[in-house]
Every structure is written in structure tokens, then in C-alpha cells.
Design an enzyme around this catalytic site. Sequence first.
Site, PDB file in Angstrom:
ATOM      1  N   THR A   1      12.641   2.420   5.273  1.00 52.98           N
ATOM      2  CA  THR A   1      11.164   2.518   5.087  1.00 52.98           C
ATOM      3  C   THR A   1      10.421   2.735   6.655  1.00 52.98           C
ATOM      4  OG1 THR A   1      11.278   0.103   5.534  1.00 52.98           O
ATOM      5  CG2 THR A   1      11.158   0.934   3.391  1.00 52.98           C
TER       6      THR A   1
ATOM      7  N   ILE B   1       0.847  -1.313   0.014  1.00 45.01           N
ATOM      8  CA  ILE B   1      -0.126  -0.185   0.154  1.00 45.01           C
ATOM      9  C   ILE B   1       0.926   1.275  -0.045  1.00 45.01           C
ATOM     10  CG2 ILE B   1      -1.999  -1.141   1.026  1.00 45.01           C
ATOM     11  CD1 ILE B   1      -1.159   0.205   3.739  1.00 45.01           C
TER      12      ILE B   1
ATOM     13  N   LYS C   1       7.172  -5.112  15.962  1.00 41.76           N
ATOM     14  CA  LYS C   1       5.838  -4.625  16.745  1.00 41.76           C
ATOM     15  C   LYS C   1       4.926  -4.001  15.509  1.00 41.76           C
ATOM     16  CE  LYS C   1       6.626  -3.545  21.448  1.00 41.76           C
ATOM     17  NZ  LYS C   1       6.837  -2.512  22.458  1.00 41.76           N
TER      18      LYS C   1
ATOM     19  N   GLU D   1       1.345   3.117  11.645  1.00 43.70           N
ATOM     20  CA  GLU D   1       0.187   4.028  12.000  1.00 43.70           C
ATOM     21  C   GLU D   1       0.886   4.745  13.685  1.00 43.70           C
ATOM     22  OE1 GLU D   1      -4.011   2.608  11.559  1.00 43.70           O
ATOM     23  OE2 GLU D   1      -2.708   0.572  11.513  1.00 43.70           O
TER      24      GLU D   1
ATOM     25  N   PRO E   1      15.151   0.158   8.529  1.00 48.25           N
ATOM     26  CA  PRO E   1      15.179   1.585   8.938  1.00 48.25           C
ATOM     27  C   PRO E   1      14.758   2.699   8.104  1.00 48.25           C
ATOM     28  CG  PRO E   1      17.464   0.303   9.705  1.00 48.25           C
ATOM     29  CD  PRO E   1      16.738  -0.513   8.714  1.00 48.25           C
TER      30      PRO E   1
END
Length: 766
Positions: free
Chosen positions: A660, A472, A727, A731, A658
Site C-alpha cells: 500500500t 479514503i 512517519k 502526501e 510496502p
Amino acid sequence: MVDAAPEPKVNMGQPAPRIDGRLKVTGAARYASDMPVANPAFAVLVTSPIAKGKVLSIDPASVLDMPGVLDVLTHQNASGEVKAATMISQGGTASTSIRPLETDQIFHDGQIVAMVVADTFEAARDAAYRLKARYFAERPSAGFDAPGAQERSAKDASEKHEDPQVGDAEQALATADVVVEGWYETPTQHHNPIELFTTTCLWSGAELTVHEPSQTVYGLRAGLAEQLGMDQQDIRIVSRFIGGAFGSKGAITPRTALVAIAARRLGRPVKLVTTRDQGYTVATYRAETRHHVRLGASRDGRLTALSHEGWEVTSRPDAYMVAGTDTTARMYKVPNVFTKVNIVHADRNTPGFMRSPPEVPYMFALESAMDELAFKLDMDPVELRRVNDTMNEPIKGLPYTSRSLMQCYDAAAEAFGWSGRDRRPGSMRDGDWLIGWGCATACYPTQLAPAAARVRYRPQGGVRVETAGHEIGTGAYTVVAQMASEKLGVPLEDVDVVMGDTQLPPAPVAGGSISTASVCSAVALACERIIGRLVARAEPQTTASVGGPGAGLSGWTIAQGKLIGPGGEFHDVGELFKALGAGAIEEYGEFVPHGSSPDALAGLYAGKSGITGGSRLKDRIQYAFGAEFVEVRVHARTREIRAPRLVGAFAAGHIMNPRTARSQLMGGLIWGLGSALHERTEIDVRAARYVNDNLAEYLIPVNADVAEVKVILLSEEDQLVNPSGIKGLGELGNVGTNAAVANAVHHATGKRIRSLPIRIEHLLDA
């Protein structure tokens, strides 16, 4: 290394460039509407100009004789064609219960009332504009405080909803040394992805192929099968690349089934691309919210009570909610908590996911209130959070798998120069500019879902990874390739990744920051099984003692064409393949995260993501954290607001890439700035219609608004969240930014703004 490609720290992968980058910048990457089909027809939607009422008449004959026009679908000839699909809130994939062209009833502005299909797009568009329709308009309810809007508690609307509570918050507030109380508001916001909402459908006998940008190809297939009354196996969804989504392409919208029906009726492929303004009503959006927050504390700053009640706008028929008190109730150490979520039904289209759906609006309220408490206590806002930090959430006392919140605050504060802040509002100035510094907590639940992947390894031909995961725009192709590269010891350029197709092994929705952790875990499992096959050939006695290939083979790796054992022994991979009599080894990996239901894997194949983690678990709680600092400048005379500096420090377990990761977090910070100062979908409250439904008037940050953004990635290890320790952070970056900006504005001007976005007119009397 440069800023764009940070030097990896402990527990971080390499900052590899995107493997699909060249395709995108050269235009070679094919998005859904780019996919070639033979002899397509073109569809254009006709949408309602009223928000409530009925279609009195609609006359397809008025355009059917126009050159090139092939068909007009209305409720008169398509009612009953689209069957009901299970809503997202009930575990399905439908964005709304409003079925397209089912009746003459109008539930919201921009509802689909017809679809025109023609030989050319121009002919379809012309006919759509000319189609004659008459309406009976009733007075709509636009949202909060509107006559006719209906409020009810989230508990009444959904049996699944829980309002986190513990202790006696009312009694604790009544006896607290210090109490702050405030009402906060966040506006309607729309996704506005650059790639519009597009669908191409073509039939081959009874089998349907759909090209559509989707964050969940298996979920879209499941929902469309429900709507069309088909077997899922007769539908193929293809979505190789997505040009922006942010939640808006995570559910099936009313348009898809209509395009499929039109293609079946005509016996030829049909293409649809909505207009920009239609995307505001055909797809979902972030609902406006209200919050009443009360905090009680002792004079040393320790929280004694938290009360957070929220209200969210939804459509008339649907009870969609995000209910972010699930996070705010657990953010700090507080022994007495009361929360309640309410929904308000209005004559609007049904809202849906938008990046960090619950956390962005609800954390704005909490983090603003925390700043108000720090001001009332004359306490540093960072120190207030330090004294209320906790390794156990307060509702059930569950331990965090890891929580590096204060490490994030310390790193960001040092980089920002926070120690130079004068606490007094209006005390810092540069000529005509009032300077304000603010901070806030960023957080996002660490969630995962079942995922599957197929990996094929050839000693001379590289690696191929297949999964129905989704790109995406976040770099999914790259991190999936990196996982295979690291596990099988091959150069990144020798890894081929295929994604976005229901003919591939299933993957969950690309939402909730679950993709990297979930899909990469499945890829890792498949790679480990490949290694197990090789070890079984090289060291049969080893595999026999631990229960067969792939079991308990820790310490075995592949590097430079060698299978290397934990004791340093090695075997040539090429020779092992010869001994196996194989040209390639292909293995399938199915990852099921901790806390999943027994039927989660079966649900994955049926199109259900089965997300777990975060605060859903019975034995622990999983979150990623960050700290964000913002400098604002407010002109003393004009009240113009600028935000020249944003600094964020984040801890999210194992960072696959790191480069992206930084890009994701930077984008989140900028979006958070827009949430604070720019973004708002304006609504004509008389007509319940969106006013600024275009990119010219829907304000977002541009280059001039973003002078300096610094992202700090902290090293963090978490062995519990999943085998790879990932993790997820997609978002995380835009949570708390809006509060940090509002807090900085208060520091600059002395005026507390509790309603977003903050505009010049809000500060004229400051």
C-alpha cells in the site's frame, strides 16, 4: 515478490493485499450514497451564474406546482437556519464562513442560491433547471492582478501565522558570491474525486443520521452541530468508504446542513449528490500561488541566504492560507532566512486542503530555484543538495528526529542512471526528441494527532478493532488490521476492522498523513493492554513489580496461541482465558502524541483533531523525505512533452505495508506529473468563473502519459516520532515532482519555465 508487492526490508511489515479489496472490485463496498434509506426524497442544488452581486428575485412558486416537487429552500425561507460554524483556520471544521442561503448576497461563482427537493431525482433536477431567478451582477475580482483584489500579509490575517526568519538575508544576498532570483507560479487545481460530493440525512425524532463521505466523521459532526444548534451526541455520521477525497472531504461544506434542514422539514430522508461542476464551487480547491525566491551561495555551493515570499488567492471573506514557507525555510542548511506570506482576497470560493497543501506549491518554487543555482554554479544538482544537507533545521536549530534525504538521492540516482547525465542543456538527444533529466527533493512533515481504538480479542474467534478512522482509498482498513495481527499474533484474515462511524472511538481527520501513525498507535496501545491482562494472570509477580497490567511489559508477545515471555517462557492463551473466566478481553487505547496540548484528548472527543509534530514541536523537528528523478522528452519540432520515466526513493520510518505504501507513493508521483504538465483550472478572469469544470476538459495524466514509475522504499528507523516509528507517507510522493519535471524541461531545452503547468506553447521559442 513482484513490483506491486515489494520485498520487506528492515523495519517494514508484510505487503499484504487490501482486506477490503474484494468488496471494492465486486461493488459490495457501500459508499455514502449507496446506503439504503426508506422513502427518500431527492435534492438538487441551484447555484449562482455570477461571481459577485445579489439575487434580485427567486420564485419558488414557478416550480412548486410541478409533479413530485416537495420543497424549495432559498434565502427567503431558510435564512438563519444554518448558523455560523468555526472555520478550519480557527480550529474548527467549516470550509467557509459563507453561510448557505443566509442572504441575497453573492460572494462567488457557483454559490448555492436554492435547493429543490422532490419525490424523484429527475423531478428535482428538472425543477432546479426551471427555477426562475434574476441577479444583479457586479464586476468581480478573479484573482491576482484583478482590479478590486485586496492583498494583505498573512500575519495581519491570522495571529497564529509566523514567517520563519533568522539572520540577515538581505545583507547575505548583497555579499553572496552567487545569487539566483526568480518568480514562480502555480495554478488553481481541483480535486475531482470520482465519488461526487454526496449527503443523505434522516431524522429519528430529535436524532439525526448523516451518510456522507468524510475524512473526519467526528469533525463533521462537530461542525454540523454548530450549524444546526444541536448537541453533538444527537448526530451520527457514517462514512465507511470514501471514493477519493485528497482534502476536499476534510471539512464541512455548505451543502450538509441544508440537506438536514430539508429532511427535518419534510419528515423523510433526503439524498443529495452534487453535479461534477458544482463540486468545483461547493467544495474547496488548491489556490493559485506566486513566489519570489532569492538564493545566495558561496562558489562551492553552500547556501548563505534564502528569501522566499509567497502570495495565495483566497475568498473575499475568509483568510485561508497554507503558508508553505514553514517547510521551505527549514529544508536546507542556510544561516540567513527571510520569508513572508501574503494572501489576496478575490471574489472566489474559499480554497482548502489539497494533497500536500503547503509543500506542493512552495517546494516547486524552492526546488526550481535550487536547480537554477546548480546550473549557475555548473554544479551537479544532487551534489548541491548534499553540501547543504543538515541534521538541524536552521530557524531554531532543532534536530531532525531522522533525515535520510541524501540516502534517498543516492538510491534514486543509481536506479535512474543519473551518472550518465550531461549537464549541458540540450546536449542529450534521441532522434527528434530532446532529452532532459531533472531531480527535486520530496518532503512532508511527520504529524500526528490523538486517536482512540477499541480492540476485542478472543482466543478462538479472532480480533475485532473499532475506530472512527477513515478509509479514503489508502488502505487504512488493511494497515489497522496488520497492527492488531502483529501485536496479538493472529492471522490477518482473523482480524475484523470497523471504521468510519461516530458511534466508534474517535479518530482524527484522515489528512496530513497522520492516519496510519495515529490510529495504529492507538490500536497498538489497546493490544498491549490486552497482553498486559494476560501477563497479569500468567505472571502476577511480574506485573506487581512493574506497576500493574500493561506497564513495563516489553518483551511479552503472543504467537500461535501462546503468550511468550522475554526469557522464552510461555503460557497457553486458551488456558489463561479459562483462568480469567472470560470469553474475550476488550481494551481501549487512547494515543496522545508528543507535543500535544493538555486538552488534546478532550478535543478529540469534541471533533478537534489536535494535529502536532512537523515543525510545531519545541524540542525537535519531524519530516519524511524522498528524492525524485524525472526524464522528459521534448520533440524538437512540435515541442510535444513526454515524461517516460519517473523514479522516486523515499524514507518514512516504519512502513506498515510496502504494497500500500508503494501504491500511495506511485499515485503521488503521477499526480506530481499532472501538476507539472496537465492540471490547471481555467478561469474566465472577466467573470471570475471556472471554465473547465468537468473531467473532459480538466486535464490529468492517463496511461499513455505514464510509461514507467519506479518507487524505492528505503529502510529507516525513527524511535522518536511515535512508539511504532511510523512517519506517514500519503502526501510525500507528489511533493517536488513538478519541480523535477520543470528542471528536466530546462535540461532538455535550455528554457526555464517558472509557471505551471508546462504546455507546448511555453516551449515554441525554446
